[in-house]
Design a protein around this motif. Structure first.
Motif, mmCIF file in Angstrom:
data_model
loop_
_atom_site.group_PDB
_atom_site.id
_atom_site.type_symbol
_atom_site.label_atom_id
_atom_site.label_comp_id
_atom_site.label_asym_id
_atom_site.label_seq_id
_atom_site.Cartn_x
_atom_site.Cartn_y
_atom_site.Cartn_z
ATOM 1 N N ALA A 105 0.833 -1.204 0.000
ATOM 2 C CA ALA A 105 0.000 0.000 0.000
ATOM 3 C C ALA A 105 0.871 1.259 0.000
ATOM 4 O O ALA A 105 0.569 2.230 -0.703
ATOM 5 C CB ALA A 105 -0.925 -0.003 1.215
ATOM 6 N N GLN A 106 1.948 1.251 0.765
ATOM 7 C CA GLN A 106 2.856 2.401 0.777
ATOM 8 C C GLN A 106 3.487 2.602 -0.599
ATOM 9 O O GLN A 106 3.657 3.741 -1.054
ATOM 10 C CB GLN A 106 3.940 2.189 1.840
ATOM 11 C CG GLN A 106 3.415 2.255 3.268
ATOM 12 C CD GLN A 106 4.447 1.785 4.285
ATOM 13 O OE1 GLN A 106 5.217 0.859 4.026
ATOM 14 N NE2 GLN A 106 4.464 2.415 5.449
ATOM 15 N N ALA A 107 3.821 1.501 -1.264
ATOM 16 C CA ALA A 107 4.404 1.598 -2.604
ATOM 17 C C ALA A 107 3.383 2.144 -3.603
ATOM 18 O O ALA A 107 3.734 2.892 -4.524
ATOM 19 C CB ALA A 107 4.920 0.232 -3.047
ATOM 20 N N ARG A 108 2.105 1.774 -3.404
ATOM 21 C CA ARG A 108 1.069 2.325 -4.299
ATOM 22 C C ARG A 108 0.913 3.826 -4.080
ATOM 23 O O ARG A 108 0.770 4.595 -5.049
ATOM 24 C CB ARG A 108 -0.270 1.620 -4.056
ATOM 25 C CG ARG A 108 -0.344 0.215 -4.619
ATOM 26 C CD ARG A 108 -1.777 -0.295 -4.674
ATOM 27 N NE ARG A 108 -2.400 -0.368 -3.360
ATOM 28 C CZ ARG A 108 -2.329 -1.435 -2.561
ATOM 29 N NH1 ARG A 108 -1.655 -2.502 -2.939
ATOM 30 N NH2 ARG A 108 -2.936 -1.425 -1.384
ATOM 31 N N VAL A 109 0.942 4.248 -2.821
ATOM 32 C CA VAL A 109 0.851 5.682 -2.529
ATOM 33 C C VAL A 109 2.016 6.430 -3.180
ATOM 34 O O VAL A 109 1.850 7.538 -3.703
ATOM 35 C CB VAL A 109 0.834 5.916 -0.999
ATOM 36 C CG1 VAL A 109 0.972 7.406 -0.681
ATOM 37 C CG2 VAL A 109 -0.448 5.365 -0.391
ATOM 38 N N ALA A 110 3.188 5.809 -3.166
ATOM 39 C CA ALA A 110 4.380 6.426 -3.764
ATOM 40 C C ALA A 110 4.404 6.295 -5.282
ATOM 41 O O ALA A 110 5.348 6.788 -5.922
ATOM 42 C CB ALA A 110 5.636 5.800 -3.169
ATOM 43 N N ARG A 111 3.417 5.612 -5.845
ATOM 44 C CA ARG A 111 3.296 5.434 -7.302
ATOM 45 C C ARG A 111 4.463 4.654 -7.889
ATOM 46 O O ARG A 111 4.861 4.866 -9.036
ATOM 47 C CB ARG A 111 3.156 6.798 -7.998
ATOM 48 C CG ARG A 111 2.069 7.701 -7.460
ATOM 49 C CD ARG A 111 0.678 7.209 -7.780
ATOM 50 N NE ARG A 111 0.389 7.294 -9.188
ATOM 51 C CZ ARG A 111 -0.050 8.396 -9.801
ATOM 52 N NH1 ARG A 111 -0.252 9.515 -9.095
ATOM 53 N NH2 ARG A 111 -0.320 8.394 -11.080
#
Length: 247
Positions: A47-53
């Motif tokens: 999820a953190q990686a998705r937020v960071a795109r």
């Protein structure tokens, strides 16, 4: 009178299995073992990686494969993590750091965590490199300094990491790490301040080191201080090096 002649019919197009395979083959990408932060989980890392795109920015060069720490957290996830990911956010940890009356620090559970990395490499590898965030970055650096495990990886990416400070890690020879490493530092990180990350960077004297900074705090960042995707240059160089080694 003009003779129209005979129009030649082109031969039918033949599609071979090799042609189909070439059309559907995935482009070459790096496969990176990813280690989450303290008292979070692989789902939270994703999820953190998705937020960071990261998927949008690096899908053409890398795939990130997160795994869970083998230990349930000795406490709940941090208030910041629960506020963003919910009160029921899973809490896992790579070790529980304790300091005894003698002032010595122990990482309870670190041996099992190193075995979990070995298991992931055996069952889901091979991996090109290892990436860690926070406690996961400290663990990734330990793995790169551990004979028998270090040989599994051709590079390391350490986001908000620090030098280990436990009795079990006194033998870590960071200076012997010879693979390229990327050190990512947040200028507003009050959990892992710049000086602590600098200590890890400075210890890796044999590594081809790169340092990137971002304007944010303790998180997976999208861009560096120049506005460029923060992992892009390093990942592109590692992919090029791998592909060139095949020539």
């Amino acid at each position: 009178r003009r003779d129209r002649g005979t129009v030649a019919t082109p031969p039918p197009t033949t599609t071979t299995s090799a042609t189909r395979d070439a059309a559907t083959a995935e482009p070459p990408r790096l496969k990176i073992l990813s280690l989450h932060g303290f008292r979070t989980s692989r789902e939270i890392f994703d999820a953190q990686a998705r937020v960071a795109r990261w998927r949008e920015d690096y899908e053409d060069v890398a795939r990130f494969h997160a795994i869970d720490a083998p230990h349930e957290g000795a406490g709940a996830a941090t208030a910041e993590v629960r506020a963003f990911f919910g009160e029921d956010a899973r809490s896992r940890e790579w070790w529980n750091a304790t300091t005894g009356r003698d002032g010595k620090t122990t990482y309870r559970g670190i041996e099992a965590s190193l075995r979990e990395i070995e298991r992931a490499c055996e069952e889901d590898g091979p991996y090109d490199g290892v990436l860690g965030f926070s406690q996961g970055a400290t663990l990734a650096a330990i793995a790169l300094a551990t004979p028998g495990l270090a040989e599994r990886f051709a590079f390391g990416i350490l986001v908000s990491g620090m030098r280990a400070r436990a009795e079990e890690t006194k033998g870590c020879d960071y200076g012997a790490i010879a693979v390229p490493t990327l050190h990512v530092v947040g200028l507003k990180d009050d959990v892992m301040p710049k000086a602590m990350s600098a200590g890890l960077y400075d210890a890796m004297t044999s590594s081809e080191r790169t340092r990137e900074t971002h304007d944010g705090g303790h998180r997976l960042p999208r861009v560096n201080v120049d506005g460029t995707p923060i992992l892009r240059d390093f990942l592109a160089a590692r992919l090029a090096a791998r592909e060139n080694s095949k020539l």
